[in-house]
Write an enzyme that holds these catalytic residues in place. Structure first.
Site, PDB file in Angstrom:
ATOM      1  N   ASP A 404       3.260  -0.120   0.665  1.00 61.01           N
ATOM      2  CA  ASP A 404       4.355  -0.949   1.160  1.00 61.01           C
ATOM      3  C   ASP A 404       4.523  -2.214   0.323  1.00 61.01           C
ATOM      4  O   ASP A 404       3.551  -2.777  -0.183  1.00 61.01           O
ATOM      5  CB  ASP A 404       4.060  -1.337   2.614  1.00 61.01           C
ATOM      6  N   GLU A 457       6.736   1.739  -2.739  1.00 61.00           N
ATOM      7  CA  GLU A 457       8.008   1.170  -2.283  1.00 61.00           C
ATOM      8  C   GLU A 457       8.266  -0.041  -3.175  1.00 61.00           C
ATOM      9  O   GLU A 457       7.734  -1.122  -2.935  1.00 61.00           O
ATOM     10  CB  GLU A 457       7.942   0.750  -0.814  1.00 61.00           C
TER      11      GLU A 457
END
Length: 726
Positions: A404, A457
């Site tokens: 993330d 990401e």
């Protein structure tokens, strides 16, 4: 005899070297002085392990100090028979008679920050020492003046079980006999200035209490999951990968029992089965590491090694992963090494110093999320996270980690104004420590668990994210294509009458499609925070909204790149996602929503059985434009190819509500073109426009730079896929 200063320091929970005072100590007389501190005890007798009385200990101090000289062979085992003030008695093993917990090689590797599996030696490890069952505790807190294990086994009293410091690596350790699986515990830490901090949860805890409780729980380390060639092949770059992204707390709830979460076994029976039946290849879970705040969706974790208690114990998660693999599904976890919350029981200011986070808030505080940023320049912190990634892959057997907020990690000025960030040693904005960490993490995963994948990401143009480290890349296997997501949704949100002026939005992604190994993400971020549902982004009346969405889904599955779809989008949930309630499964009683679900299921099936749609996702040879400049009719057409040149599929998208009858389309081969999928089919809720009989024969008429062409009836707001046969 005990020195008065030692008595005072132990009794006040201020002694930094309890083993120098407590336990057995050989005397010049040949006897052994045994000392213990047991607040609330009335009398203590030393016994052999066979129950023979070796001698009483005298009460040295009313606080609970006992001491006595007995005949005891060097390093001999003994036990303490204690009469407590409340009238009960117990025989216990003295934790201060046991040797060190950490082996010398572990100490060396922990100090160096290169221990690949620190979770095997740090935290709470149920074990047997010298024939005695208990739990060994070890926690990194190098700047503390005293650390104690507190828990439901010692009334959370920091005086009872102070730990020993291994100065070579800054780790405090202690073996506690009789403490077993299920015991609740924390660490009580006194700083160098004498302040006793709020009790800390164990950074390496394998289990935690359900929020709002915050204690760690002693648990067994899950068994190692052997490598699998099947999983390696299923995760490969040339494999079909279609990911179903899920927030476990809101995918489905038990509304008959207070709107409660489903547990791991219930999720295995429902979610895993549903994902398999829908044809997805992988399931991705939003973060399941323990986190205190539901509203963070798991993206502000405190217990990186503990599967959240919301859905049951770690053993339940082991069964869940096994069920995924038994059903042919891969499992990817969202993983958050970028930042952590400021909760008092967490990692912030852990030992009275900025141990895990950067000290300077210009480096260590994230303004967007009010969280703390890991100081990845510390080898111990980097090791904590690299070991954590390997833990999920090896001990649970998950297939991959979706990392993330990589963009926020890579740049020191991310979301900061001028003057609010500190340049790197070269004066640049790149975070060199993070880059080194990400490379090492990916190298460790590649070396130790080559079947696993990592996905970034990452929303910027940082180069070579999904290229090997030996080639100058960060080493990820895949990168989310945030540009494709942004541009495509912007195009789809436009009224079709204006789309002809914005054809570049829908086609631009092919300019850079092969610079990274891309995943096409339609994630939770696109259906929350006022953005509305995917369906309600689409323009037009209700029929046109569904038609637009179906056309978009077809385009997505035709476009190069692996696929990711957030839960609820597969059946066109009408409202924005709410993490506190179940998806609107009742919508499947309505034909348009049921049709959308059928389409996604069929797209997955077609995708998985058509090598041309996945074998060369990251090679220019796998894609060929037919026409991307037909702006007046907002038609886009291209070819997808597998490694076999005779295996290809033609994709045609009509992004207007008009039917284009007699549309001549250039094709590369003579033969017949069969309609494999038409998003306008009545089966999905469409108008059922299409080429008669679903077939078109190629004519030797050149078009769009191709030697042959077919004549099609292009349905409105639809994607059509055609398979060639000679």
């Amino acid at each position: 005899m005990l020195h008065a200063h030692d008595v005072e320091m132990i009794g006040g929970a201020r002694h930094g070297d309890p083993f120098a005072v407590l336990g057995p100590h050989a005397l010049a007389t040949g006897l052994t002085s045994v000392r213990c501190f047991l607040p609330g005890a009335q009398s203590v007798v030393v016994e052999s392990t066979k129950g023979m009385v070796l001698g009483p200990l005298a009460l040295h101090d009313e606080a609970g100090f006992f001491e006595g000289e007995i005949t005891l062979a060097p390093a001999a085992a003994y036990r303490l028979r204690v009469q407590w003030a409340d009238g009960h008695s117990a025989t216990i093993d003295d934790p201060y008679r046991f040797s060190t917990v950490l082996g010398e090689m572990d100490v060396w590797l922990l100090g160096e920050g290169t221990h690949l599996r620190p979770y095997e030696v740090l935290g709470a490890q149920p074990t047997t020492m010298e024939g005695v069952a208990g739990t060994r505790f070890a926690v990194w807190a190098p700047n503390a003046s005293r650390v104690s294990v507190v828990g439901d086994f010692n009334f959370w009293d920091g005086r009872c079980h102070p730990m020993r410091l291994r100065r070579e690596c800054g780790v405090w350790e202690l073996f506690l006999p009789g403490v077993s699986v299920g015991a609740k515990y924390k660490y009580e830490i006194r700083t160098q200035s004498g302040e006793v901090l709020p009790a800390r949860s164990d950074p390496y805890a394998l289990q935690a209490e359900l929020r709002p409780a915050t204690a760690s729980v002693v648990a067994k380390l899950p068994a190692f999951v052997p490598p699998s060639l099947v999983r390696k092949q299923a995760n490969a770059l040339n494999a079909p990968i279609s990911i179903y992204e899920v927030h476990l707390g809101s995918w489905r709830r038990n509304t008959d029992e207070g709107n409660r979460w489903l547990d791991w076994d219930e999720l295995a029976d429902t979610l895993v089965t549903y994902t398999r039946d829908m044809g997805f290849t992988h399931l991705e879970l939003m973060p399941i590491s323990e986190h205190p705040f539901d509203g963070s969706w798991g993206y502000q974790p405190v217990g990186m090694y503990a599967p959240t208690a919301r859905f049951g114990d770690p053993a339940g998660f082991v069964r869940f992963v096994a069920r995924c693999h038994a059903e042919g599904l891969g499992l990817i976890l969202d993983w958050v090494p970028a930042h952590f919350p400021t909760d008092a029981h967490g990692l912030g200011n852990f030992d009275g110093t900025h141990l895990y986070e950067y000290a300077d808030p210009r480096e260590g505080f994230h303004n967007d999320w009010n969280t703390l940023i890991y100081n990845l320049g510390r080898t111990e912190v980097s090791n904590f996270l690299v070991g954590n990634g390997l833990y999920w892959l090896e001990r649970f057997g998950v297939d991959g980690l979706r990392v993330d907020a990589v963009a926020s990690m890579l740049y020191r000025d991310y979301s900061r104004k001028a003057g609010e960030w500190i340049p790197n040693v070269h004066g640049g904005r790149e975070n060199l420590e993070t880059i080194a960490f990400l490379k090492r993490m990916n190298e460790v995963v590649g070396g130790e668990r080559p079947q696993a994948i990592t996905l970034a990401e990452e929303s910027t143009a940082f180069p070579n994210v999904s290229r090997p480290t030996y080639a100058g890349g960060l080493g990820f296997h895949y990168k989310w294509n945030m540009g494709w997501m942004h541009d495509t949704l912007a195009y789809m949100e436009r009224d079709p009458i204006y789309r002809k002026h914005h054809q570049g939005e829908i086609s631009f992604s092919l300019v850079y499609a092969f610079t990274e190994n891309f995943v096409l993400p339609i994630s939770h971020d696109e259906v929350v925070h006022g953005k509305g549902s995917l369906l309600n982004k689409m323009p037009g009346d209700r029929w046109q909204q569904f038609a637009n969405l179906r056309a978009f889904m077809g385009y997505m599955f035709g476009h190069p790149g692996k696929k990711l779809l957030f839960m609820g989008c597969e059946f066109a949930q009408d409202r924005e996602w709410n993490f506190e309630q179940s998806l609107d499964w009742h919508l499947l009683d309505q034909a348009p929503n049921a049709g959308m679900q059928k389409l996604v299921r069929d797209l997955n099936q077609l995708y998985r059985t058509t090598p041309a749609l996945y074998q060369q996702d990251f090679e220019p040879a796998g894609f060929e434009w037919i026409e991307h400049n037909d702006t007046e009719r907002s038609v886009l057409s291209f070819i997808r190819r597998g490694v076999d040149d005779t295996s290809f599929i033609v994709v045609v998208c009509n992004f207007t509500p008009n039917v284009w009858n007699g549309y001549r389309l250039g094709v590369p081969q003579a033969g017949t073109y069969y309609e494999k999928l038409n998003t306008d089919s009545a089966h999905y809720g469409g108008s059922n426009v299409g080429t008669p009989l679903g077939t078109a024969s190629a004519e030797a008429v050149s078009m769009h730079g191709k030697p042959y062409s077919v004549v099609l009836n292009l349905p409105p707001l639809a994607t059509v896929m055609l398979e060639w046969k000679a």
